[in-house]
Design an enzyme around this catalytic site. Structure first.
Site, PDB file in Angstrom:
ATOM      1  N   SER A  18      53.147   8.726  36.007  1.00 33.48           N
ATOM      2  CA  SER A  18      53.367   7.283  36.017  1.00 33.48           C
ATOM      3  C   SER A  18      53.069   6.650  37.364  1.00 33.48           C
ATOM      4  CB  SER A  18      54.815   6.968  35.619  1.00 33.48           C
ATOM      5  OG  SER A  18      55.729   7.583  36.510  1.00 33.48           O
ATOM      6  N   ASP A 193      62.810   1.965  42.434  1.00 39.42           N
ATOM      7  CA  ASP A 193      63.952   2.315  41.574  1.00 39.42           C
ATOM      8  C   ASP A 193      64.511   3.693  41.892  1.00 39.42           C
ATOM      9  OD1 ASP A 193      61.936   3.948  40.676  1.00 39.42           O
ATOM     10  OD2 ASP A 193      61.862   3.127  38.653  1.00 39.42           O
ATOM     11  N   HIS A 196      59.927   5.545  41.483  1.00 35.15           N
ATOM     12  CA  HIS A 196      58.605   4.920  41.530  1.00 35.15           C
ATOM     13  C   HIS A 196      58.432   4.102  42.802  1.00 35.15           C
ATOM     14  CE1 HIS A 196      59.424   5.640  37.195  1.00 35.15           C
ATOM     15  NE2 HIS A 196      58.181   6.079  37.230  1.00 35.15           N
TER      16      HIS A 196
END
Length: 243
Positions: A18, A193, A196
């Site tokens: 991601s 967060d 990320h």
């Protein structure tokens, strides 16, 4: 119509989870690299949110031909950026967790595949997982009804394994886990967060990666002539040249 030679644009492939997938978002590190290479090179995002190195080695041949093709020769660099999911705690995130030794072997297997496809070791850049800010990530986990499933110290073990695998493969490595915590700096500013990247973190990754990537793409020419250099009376003579 006049005969012409198709333009084979050079490519930089970003392969990861991601953190790579999201890198084309506003102010993302992938977008910044793509901006630097406008009109010189295609930057291809092959980020797969939630994926680990086990799944990555399975799908890689679907992105890059196993044959040493002309298309592969045009690949100038491949970033391999896994570990943030591999390092998830086995008892808290068993679907994503990959044992440390297997993670190392998976990275080397990815490297071997790239080598067999004609992507030499000097074109591969490994990137370690970044550090984890556990309090922030625990809040994210709790919002999903789950306990904290990652520890910074464990991410560090996977980062070290990535560095070692890169060395054994003869490729460069960008050790984000170490760099972001260097000299006791507040690495939390690099994270949005706890896992990320924040805008500052994206900028940091882009800057550090460009330091490794620039030499691999420095000689790439500007593709097709500057508009002011096109002969308006005979544009074909400029635009259909073998560039």
């Amino acid at each position: 119509m006049s005969k012409y030679t198709p333009i084979l644009w050079p490519k930089v492939i970003l392969f990861g989870d991601s953190i790579t997938q999201f890198s084309f978002q506003g102010s993302g590190w992938g977008a910044e690299i793509a901006d630097k290479l406008q009109r010189k090179c295609d930057v291809v995002n092959r980020g797969l949110s939630g994926y680990n190195s086990r799944w990555a080695k399975i799908v890689l041949p679907r992105f890059i031909s196993s044959q040493n093709s002309t298309d592969n020769v045009n690949i100038k660099a491949v970033t391999v950026f896994f570990g943030a999911n591999d390092s998830a705690l086995e008892d808290k995130s068993p679907q994503q967790h990959i044992p440390l030794q297997e993670y190392s072997e998976n990275l080397k297997e990815i490297h071997r595949f790239l080598s067999s496809a004609g992507v030499s070791a000097d074109k591969v850049i490994f990137i370690t997982p970044p550090p984890i800010h556990e309090p922030a990530w625990e809040k994210e986990c709790m919002l999903k009804g789950s306990p904290l499933n990652r520890h910074n110290s464990v991410a560090g073990q996977y980062a070290q394994a990535c560095v070692q695998a890169a060395g054994q493969c003869g490729s460069d490595v960008l050790d984000l886990w170490t760099l972001m915590q260097k000299d006791g700096q507040d690495y939390t500013v690099y994270l949005s967060d706890g896992l990320h990247l924040s805008e500052k973190g994206n900028s940091f990754v882009a800057q550090q990666l460009w330091g490794l990537l620039e030499s691999r793409v420095a000689e790439l020419p500007f593709i097709l002539p500057y508009w002011g250099d096109v002969d308006p009376k005979s544009p074909e003579s400029s635009l259909l040249c073998n560039q």
